[in-house]
Enzyme design. Structure first.
Site, PDB file in Angstrom:
ATOM      1  N   LYS A 130      -5.190   1.387  -3.577  1.00 41.02           N
ATOM      2  CA  LYS A 130      -6.126   1.552  -2.460  1.00 41.02           C
ATOM      3  C   LYS A 130      -7.491   2.032  -2.945  1.00 41.02           C
ATOM      4  CE  LYS A 130      -3.032   2.365   1.427  1.00 41.02           C
ATOM      5  NZ  LYS A 130      -2.649   3.294   2.481  1.00 41.02           N
TER       6      LYS A 130
ATOM      7  N   LYS B  12       3.186  -8.077  -1.729  1.00 44.34           N
ATOM      8  CA  LYS B  12       3.835  -7.539  -0.527  1.00 44.34           C
ATOM      9  C   LYS B  12       3.124  -7.990   0.752  1.00 44.34           C
ATOM     10  CE  LYS B  12       3.052  -3.359   0.545  1.00 44.34           C
ATOM     11  NZ  LYS B  12       2.814  -1.922   0.624  1.00 44.34           N
TER      12      LYS B  12
ATOM     13  N   LYS C  31      -0.455  -5.127   6.212  1.00 43.84           N
ATOM     14  CA  LYS C  31      -1.157  -5.125   7.494  1.00 43.84           C
ATOM     15  C   LYS C  31      -2.614  -5.525   7.314  1.00 43.84           C
ATOM     16  CE  LYS C  31       1.204  -1.075   9.552  1.00 43.84           C
ATOM     17  NZ  LYS C  31       1.119   0.192   8.820  1.00 43.84           N
TER      18      LYS C  31
HETATM   19  P1  TYM Z   1       3.072   1.982   6.638  1.00 45.10           P
HETATM   20  O1  TYM Z   1       2.386   2.264   7.929  1.00 45.10           O
HETATM   21  O2  TYM Z   1       2.344   1.244   5.586  1.00 45.10           O
HETATM   22  O3  TYM Z   1       4.404   1.165   6.903  1.00 45.10           O
HETATM   23  C1  TYM Z   1       5.371   1.563   7.838  1.00 45.10           C
HETATM   24  C2  TYM Z   1       6.759   1.287   7.274  1.00 45.10           C
HETATM   25  O4  TYM Z   1       6.908  -0.097   6.969  1.00 45.10           O
HETATM   26  C3  TYM Z   1       7.361  -0.256   5.628  1.00 45.10           C
HETATM   27  N1  TYM Z   1       6.762  -1.497   5.078  1.00 45.10           N
HETATM   28  C4  TYM Z   1       7.464  -2.537   4.615  1.00 45.10           C
HETATM   29  N2  TYM Z   1       8.775  -2.762   4.505  1.00 45.10           N
HETATM   30  C5  TYM Z   1       9.170  -3.946   3.989  1.00 45.10           C
HETATM   31  N3  TYM Z   1       8.307  -4.922   3.578  1.00 45.10           N
HETATM   32  C6  TYM Z   1       6.972  -4.739   3.670  1.00 45.10           C
HETATM   33  N4  TYM Z   1       6.139  -5.700   3.282  1.00 45.10           N
HETATM   34  C7  TYM Z   1       6.501  -3.504   4.208  1.00 45.10           C
HETATM   35  N5  TYM Z   1       5.257  -3.000   4.436  1.00 45.10           N
HETATM   36  C8  TYM Z   1       5.443  -1.771   4.962  1.00 45.10           C
HETATM   37  C9  TYM Z   1       6.877   0.972   4.907  1.00 45.10           C
HETATM   38  O5  TYM Z   1       7.658   1.233   3.753  1.00 45.10           O
HETATM   39  C10 TYM Z   1       7.014   2.042   5.956  1.00 45.10           C
HETATM   40  O6  TYM Z   1       8.328   2.562   5.968  1.00 45.10           O
HETATM   41  N6  TYM Z   1       2.981   6.215   3.933  1.00 45.10           N
HETATM   42  C11 TYM Z   1       3.635   5.555   5.061  1.00 45.10           C
HETATM   43  C12 TYM Z   1       3.496   6.310   6.361  1.00 45.10           C
HETATM   44  C13 TYM Z   1       3.999   7.721   6.352  1.00 45.10           C
HETATM   45  C14 TYM Z   1       5.334   8.145   6.264  1.00 45.10           C
HETATM   46  C15 TYM Z   1       5.311   9.569   6.353  1.00 45.10           C
HETATM   47  C16 TYM Z   1       6.548   7.471   6.115  1.00 45.10           C
HETATM   48  C17 TYM Z   1       3.218   8.842   6.472  1.00 45.10           C
HETATM   49  N7  TYM Z   1       4.027   9.949   6.476  1.00 45.10           N
HETATM   50  C18 TYM Z   1       6.476  10.322   6.281  1.00 45.10           C
HETATM   51  C19 TYM Z   1       7.708   8.241   6.053  1.00 45.10           C
HETATM   52  C20 TYM Z   1       7.665   9.642   6.137  1.00 45.10           C
HETATM   53  C21 TYM Z   1       2.985   4.177   5.248  1.00 45.10           C
HETATM   54  O7  TYM Z   1       1.932   3.929   4.790  1.00 45.10           O
HETATM   55  O8  TYM Z   1       3.673   3.349   6.045  1.00 45.10           O
END
Ligand code: TYM
Length: 329
Positions: free
Chosen positions: A115, A195, A198
Site C-alpha cells: 500500500k 488477489k 476492492k
Molecule cells: P478488508 O476490508 O480488506 O477485507 C475484509 C475481509 O475480506 C477478506 N478478503 C478476501 N478473502 C478472499 N479473497 C480475497 N480476494 C479477499 N479480499 C479480502 C479479508 O481477508 C478480510 O477478512 N485488515 C482487514 C480489516 C480489519 C480486521 C480487523 C479484520 C481491521 N481490523 C480485525 C479482522 C480483525 C482488512 O483490510 O479487511
C-alpha cells in the site's frame, strides 16, 4: 452479553465494492459463527482512512458497507455490530500496544509495503496492524474469521498479545485465525495471479455482491483463462480455471474434485456459464435482503451497536489501564 461462549471478532473496511472474495473468504464465516459464538463485527472506518478519501463520499460509503453486511446476514440482534470510529477504546488500546511493537516487525508487513508503494506511506498506514491487533484484543477475542491475506496481521496480533501478557499478566487470550480451506484467496478475474481487490481500477476484475445476474455472467465470461480447453484444478498451469473452480465450490458447497470431474470436457464456455449461475444464485438472497433494508433503520441500529460496544469496551479497558498503571489516581 458476557457468557461462556467464545468470542469472535472481525472487521471490514468500508471502501465500497464489497466483492465475492470478501464474501467467500470471510463473510460467509462471519454469518455462520453467529449461531454458536459471541460475535462482534466492526466496520473499520479508521483503518480505511489510511489512504486518501473524500469525507462526504465516505460518510455514505460507511453506511453502505454496514447495510451490505446486514444484507449478507449480519444480524445486529445477535452480533455486536458498529463503526470502529464510534468506540474510542480501539484507538486507546492501539496506542498502548504501539508502545510495545518493534518497528522492525512493522517494516516486514507485506500489506504495508504494497500500500505504501501504491498510495504513499503515512504513520496510520504503518501502524495499521497495531490498530487491527487492538480491535481484536480489546474484546479478548478467541477467533478471527478472515481471508488468507490477513494471516500475517493475525500472527502479529498473537505475538503482541503474548508480549503484553508476559509484561503485565495474563490479560489476553491468544486469538486464532479462522481461514476457510477453499476460497480464502479469491483471485482477480482479469489477472488470476493477483488477489481480487476492492480498489483495482478494472471493474471486470471482481464480482460485486450487488451485481445483477447479467453483469455477473459478463464478468465471468470475460475472466482470463488459458488456451488448453480442459477444466482442471492446477494453480500453476491453470490459475484462471482454478480460481473459477474455487469460486464455484464456495458458491455451491460442492468439492473441487467433483466439479472438475463434471466439467473436465464441457468446454470453457459451458463451464463459465455454470460458474456464473452458481455465483448469481448464491448472491440472489443478498441482493433481495439489501433491497428491503432502510438506510435510516441501518443508521439507527449502528448507533445502538456503538453504544453497547462502548459499554463493553470500557469495561475491558479499565482492566488494561489498571495493569499498565494508567487508571484514575
Ligand atoms: P478488508 O476490508 O480488506 O477485507 C475484509 C475481509 O475480506 C477478506 N478478503 C478476501 N478473502 C478472499 N479473497 C480475497 N480476494 C479477499 N479480499 C479480502 C479479508 O481477508 C478480510 O477478512 N485488515 C482487514 C480489516 C480489519 C480486521 C480487523 C479484520 C481491521 N481490523 C480485525 C479482522 C480483525 C482488512 O483490510 O479487511
Amino acid at each position: 452479553m458476557s457468557d461462556d461462549r467464545q468470542t469472535v471478532f472481525s472487521g471490514l473496511q468500508p471502501t465500497g465494492n464489497i466483492h465475492i472474495g470478501n464474501y467467500l473468504g470471510a463473510l460467509v464465516n462471519w454469518v455462520k459463527l453467529q449461531d454458536e459464538y459471541d460475535t462482534i463485527y466492526c466496520v473499520v472506518d479508521l483503518h480505511a482512512i489510511t489512504v486518501g478519501y473524500d469525507p462526504a463520499e465516505y460518510q455514505k460509503e460507511r453506511l453502505e458497507a454496514a447495510k451490505m453486511l446486514m444484507a449478507c446476514g449480519i444480524d445486529p440482534n445477535r452480533s455486536l455490530f458498529y463503526f470502529q470510529s464510534q468506540v474510542p477504546q480501539h484507538a486507546e488500546l492501539s496506542w498502548i500496544l504501539g508502545t510495545m511493537t518493534p518497528t522492525g516487525v512493522l517494516n516486514r508487513m507485506t500489506q504495508y509495503k504494497e500500500k505504501a508503494e501504491a498510495a504513499g506511506a503515512n504513520l496510520g498506514l504503518y501502524s495499521y496492524p497495531v490498530l487491527m491487533a487492538a480491535d481484536i484484543l480489546l474484546y479478548r477475542a478467541n477467533l478471527v474469521p478472515v481471508g488468507d491475506d490477513q494471516r500475517q496481521h493475525l500472527e502479529m496480533t498473537r505475538d503482541l498479545a503474548e508480549r503484553f501478557n508476559n509484561r503485565f499478566g495474563e490479560v489476553f487470550p491468544i486469538p486464532d485465525a479462522l481461514i476457510p480451506e477453499k476460497s480464502a484467496r479469491v483471485m482477480s478475474l482479469a489477472d488470476p495471479t493477483s488477489k481480487m481487490s476492492k480498489s483495482h481500477a478494472n471493474e471486470k476484475s471482481r464480482v460485486l455482491l450487488l451485481d445483477s445476474p447479467d453483469v455477473i455472467r459478463k464478468k465471468i465470461k470475460s475472466a482470463v483463462t488459458d488456451s488448453e480447453p480442459t477444466v482442471r484444478y492446477d494453480w500453476n498451469a491453470k490459475p484462471g480455471i482454478s480460481n473459477l473452480l474455487e469460486i464455484m465450490s464456495g458458491c455451491t458447497g460442492r468439492s473441487i474434485d467433483d466439479l472438475a470431474a463434471e466439467y473436465e470436457t464441457a468446454g470453457y464456455g459451458a463451464f463459465k456459464e455454470a460458474v456464473a449461475e452458481s455465483v448469481a444464485n448464491k448472491l440472489a438472497p443478498v441482493r433481495s435482503a439489501y433491497q428491503s433494508l432502510d438506510d435510516a433503520e441501518v443508521a439507527r441500529l449502528m448507533q445502538k451497536g456503538a453504544l453497547d460496544a462502548r459499554t463493553r469496551a470500557e469495561g475491558f479497558q479499565q482492566e488494561i489501564r489498571k495493569v499498565t498503571g494508567l487508571s484514575a489516581p
